[in-house]
Write a protein that holds these residues in place. Structure first.
Motif, PDB file in Angstrom:
ATOM      1  N   SER A 285       0.836  -1.207   0.000  1.00  0.00           N
ATOM      2  CA  SER A 285       0.000   0.000   0.000  1.00  0.00           C
ATOM      3  C   SER A 285       0.869   1.255   0.000  1.00  0.00           C
ATOM      4  O   SER A 285       0.531   2.256  -0.637  1.00  0.00           O
ATOM      5  N   LEU A 316       1.396  12.245  -2.509  1.00  0.00           N
ATOM      6  CA  LEU A 316       1.040  10.841  -2.271  1.00  0.00           C
ATOM      7  C   LEU A 316      -0.462  10.621  -2.439  1.00  0.00           C
ATOM      8  O   LEU A 316      -0.926   9.485  -2.510  1.00  0.00           O
ATOM      9  N   LEU A 328      -8.421  17.719   5.498  1.00  0.00           N
ATOM     10  CA  LEU A 328      -7.474  17.039   6.392  1.00  0.00           C
ATOM     11  C   LEU A 328      -6.569  17.958   7.194  1.00  0.00           C
ATOM     12  O   LEU A 328      -5.970  17.532   8.180  1.00  0.00           O
TER      13      LEU A 328
ATOM     14  N   GLN B 132      -0.352  13.517   9.630  1.00  0.00           N
ATOM     15  CA  GLN B 132      -0.640  12.107   9.898  1.00  0.00           C
ATOM     16  C   GLN B 132      -1.971  11.690   9.282  1.00  0.00           C
ATOM     17  O   GLN B 132      -2.102  10.577   8.773  1.00  0.00           O
ATOM     18  N   ARG B 133      -2.968  12.583   9.328  1.00  0.00           N
ATOM     19  CA  ARG B 133      -4.242  12.251   8.667  1.00  0.00           C
ATOM     20  C   ARG B 133      -4.023  12.041   7.177  1.00  0.00           C
ATOM     21  O   ARG B 133      -4.531  11.080   6.586  1.00  0.00           O
ATOM     22  N   LEU B 134      -3.225  12.934   6.566  1.00  0.00           N
ATOM     23  CA  LEU B 134      -2.954  12.816   5.131  1.00  0.00           C
ATOM     24  C   LEU B 134      -2.234  11.504   4.817  1.00  0.00           C
ATOM     25  O   LEU B 134      -2.635  10.760   3.912  1.00  0.00           O
ATOM     26  N   LEU B 135      -1.175  11.216   5.555  1.00  0.00           N
ATOM     27  CA  LEU B 135      -0.407   9.988   5.295  1.00  0.00           C
ATOM     28  C   LEU B 135      -1.299   8.756   5.475  1.00  0.00           C
ATOM     29  O   LEU B 135      -1.260   7.824   4.673  1.00  0.00           O
ATOM     30  N   ASN B 137      -4.521   8.511   5.109  1.00  0.00           N
ATOM     31  CA  ASN B 137      -5.452   8.425   3.983  1.00  0.00           C
ATOM     32  C   ASN B 137      -4.783   7.902   2.724  1.00  0.00           C
ATOM     33  O   ASN B 137      -5.398   7.180   1.944  1.00  0.00           O
ATOM     34  N   CYS B 138      -3.532   8.277   2.509  1.00  0.00           N
ATOM     35  CA  CYS B 138      -2.825   7.864   1.288  1.00  0.00           C
ATOM     36  C   CYS B 138      -2.453   6.387   1.345  1.00  0.00           C
ATOM     37  O   CYS B 138      -2.537   5.680   0.345  1.00  0.00           O
ATOM     38  N   VAL B 139      -2.036   5.942   2.504  1.00  0.00           N
ATOM     39  CA  VAL B 139      -1.520   4.581   2.629  1.00  0.00           C
ATOM     40  C   VAL B 139      -2.651   3.581   2.837  1.00  0.00           C
ATOM     41  O   VAL B 139      -2.566   2.436   2.391  1.00  0.00           O
TER      42      VAL B 139
END
Lengths: 329, 329
Positions: A285, A316, A328, B132-135, B137-139
């Motif tokens: 992922s 990303l 976000l 952290q919310r962004l990361l 969501n991406c992962v």
């Protein structure tokens, strides 16, 4: 209308399957094909994606925006990443920490000369854990880093047990020591030995008539792998191993314990934790999110070798800047 | 030899003091001055940094690489950030989430026309929590976000109590509900109400002879602030408040609970936690790291308004790429 990012997979093991399975969650991407060194007809994929022999890859250059390398770090990636980075934008999960500078240099030379973008060492460690270590260091420059792994299956340690005479099968779990974690959380900034940080728990299937005491001794005294740790060995049946230990869970903690204030009088603690039901599916992922960023870096003319440290986080995401700020930030 | 990044502070409250205190930990930076609307001689700084009146700021344009705005989000930053972003590279901690798009547009227009770089909404939420919310969501695109705040002091809620008749002083702690956190960690993906997520605990100093029952009732029924929550009220003396509740701790959790695998059969959990001894000192530390990145973005020609989502993480660090890859990847 933006067209979808065209992804190809090279190597079809756990990671390759993970990338394939992640595709439906990333609707801005499409999977062009799986490329393999095996006879394509011998590869059974999860979906109806076409399977090609690796010899066909170069000819499909113009049909692929980014190639995700899903081979192993021991022998595959040190050769494949520099080889393919010249022709494709690539992402790999090279995880041999001590050899990253060397791998980076080789991939950088190849990607730069080919005018392509490569991102190496994506995944969770290296990868998301590395990013957390970096952020922790930047925000709390006066502090200490702690990384704990587990609870999770270590493939390398499981393999080491399987090489012992009389062992039929084995699975090894790395487990962080709660007391050590608590000392870090309490702001003690302890110096921790390997033994204080992690336990090792082994589930071993022995061959019939094997000397169990000898196997247990050989495990517990194995230099580097088990000797520096408190190790527990359980002998179980193959059925039990297959039933109770089939998954590949993993995870761990990155902590940054630091101080602020003019005399360092204020304690501050950052803790990042992953609890992964499947190590390879999570790694995949991350590879997919990084593949999106690689295509954007290529379009922006940022060629050569990169790591997660170089990626503007927004790249990303499939969402645009305004949407991300609204939802976000 | 690279010269040091020249930083100026505008506004000298808790945040300004935090930035000043963070400077010695960031040896690639030097503090040029503190700028204030008050008479400079009335401002007592922690170190021997010069204090200037804000009217002198524009004339010192060429002596400052980046201006850190340390005012409040209610009335200071909506005016100051657009005003100064035209003349200086700036960083602010604008934290009114719903007004970020509007603030971004105003700062972007000003910074772009001035050929400068501005980074807004740095801190921990918005800031590190947003990242952290962004990361997450991406992962883990197939998942759910949870943000819990506390245990920590909410300035807004403390102020609201102080405005009640008969209240002399007060401090309010926001506390995440353990049971809710555990449900998220268990992968239940619950829909949580405000009451299920957070408790509110109030320490109140009443004026002599005040009607305590009425004060408690007015707190507990206050719309938006307390009515939607389970609230506890403790009446204590001013001495007790000063002795036991002088600090400004805060923190909280960002969780991303998601699934991977072709049928979503695998649970994956990301948890980020901050335990902050001082909310403003941590926010200031983030502002300082972002100030470094802003100077680099300006040098790279990346002008206009940015957020933490746009910053290549390596640019937050004083170390170079090779060093970061070797030490932290």
């Amino acid at each position: 209308m933006t067209s979808k990012i065209r992804v190809a997979i090279l190597g079809y093991g756990n990671l390759g399957r993970g990338v394939e399975a992640a595709m439906p969650y990333n609707t801005d991407m499409t999977l062009v094909g799986v490329f393999t060194r095996r006879p394509p007809e011998a590869v059974k994929t999860l979906t109806d994606v076409p399977v090609y022999h690796v010899d066909e890859l170069l000819a499909m250059k113009d049909a692929v925006d980014v190639l995700i390398l899903c081979g192993g770090s021991a022998t595959d990636l040190p050769v494949q990443s520099p080889e393919w980075a010249h022709h494709f934008n690539i992402v790999d999960s090279f995880d041999n920490h001590s050899k990253i500078p060397e791998h980076f240099a080789a991939v950088d030379a190849s990607a730069s000369s080919g005018g392509k973008t490569a991102l190496i060492s994506a995944g969770w460690d290296p990868g998301m854990f590395s990013l957390q270590r970096l952020l922790g260091n930047c925000v709390l420059p006066n502090g200490q880093d702690y990384t704990f792994w587990g609870k999770g299956v270590s493939q390398g340690h499981s393999d080491a047990i399987r090489r012992i005479e009389g062992v039929k099968d084995a699975k090894q779990y790395t487990i962080p020591v709660d007391a050590a974690l608590e000392r870090v959380r309490a702001g003690e900034n302890p110096e921790l030995t390997a033994r204080e940080k992690h336990l090792r728990e082994c589930f071993v299937v022995a061959e019939e008539g094997a000397d169990l005491a000898r196997i247990e001794r050989e495990i517990k005294t194995m230099p580097a792998y088990f000797e520096p740790y408190d190790t527990t060995v359980h002998f179980i049946t193959q059925d039990e191993l297959d039933r109770d230990h089939a998954g590949i869970p993993h995870g761990g903690f990155v902590l940054r314990s630091g101080v602020t204030g003019l005399s360092g009088e204020t304690s501050q603690l950052i803790e990042y934790r992953l609890t992964l039901g499947s190590n390879p599916e999570f790694t995949s992922s991350v590879l997919v999110a990084c593949a999106r960023a690689v295509v954007r870096m290529d379009k922006a003319g940022m060629h050569g070798c990169k790591t997660i440290f170089d990626v503007p986080p927004a790249w990303l995401s499939p969402k645009d800047g305004a949407e991300l700020r609204k939802l976000l930030l």
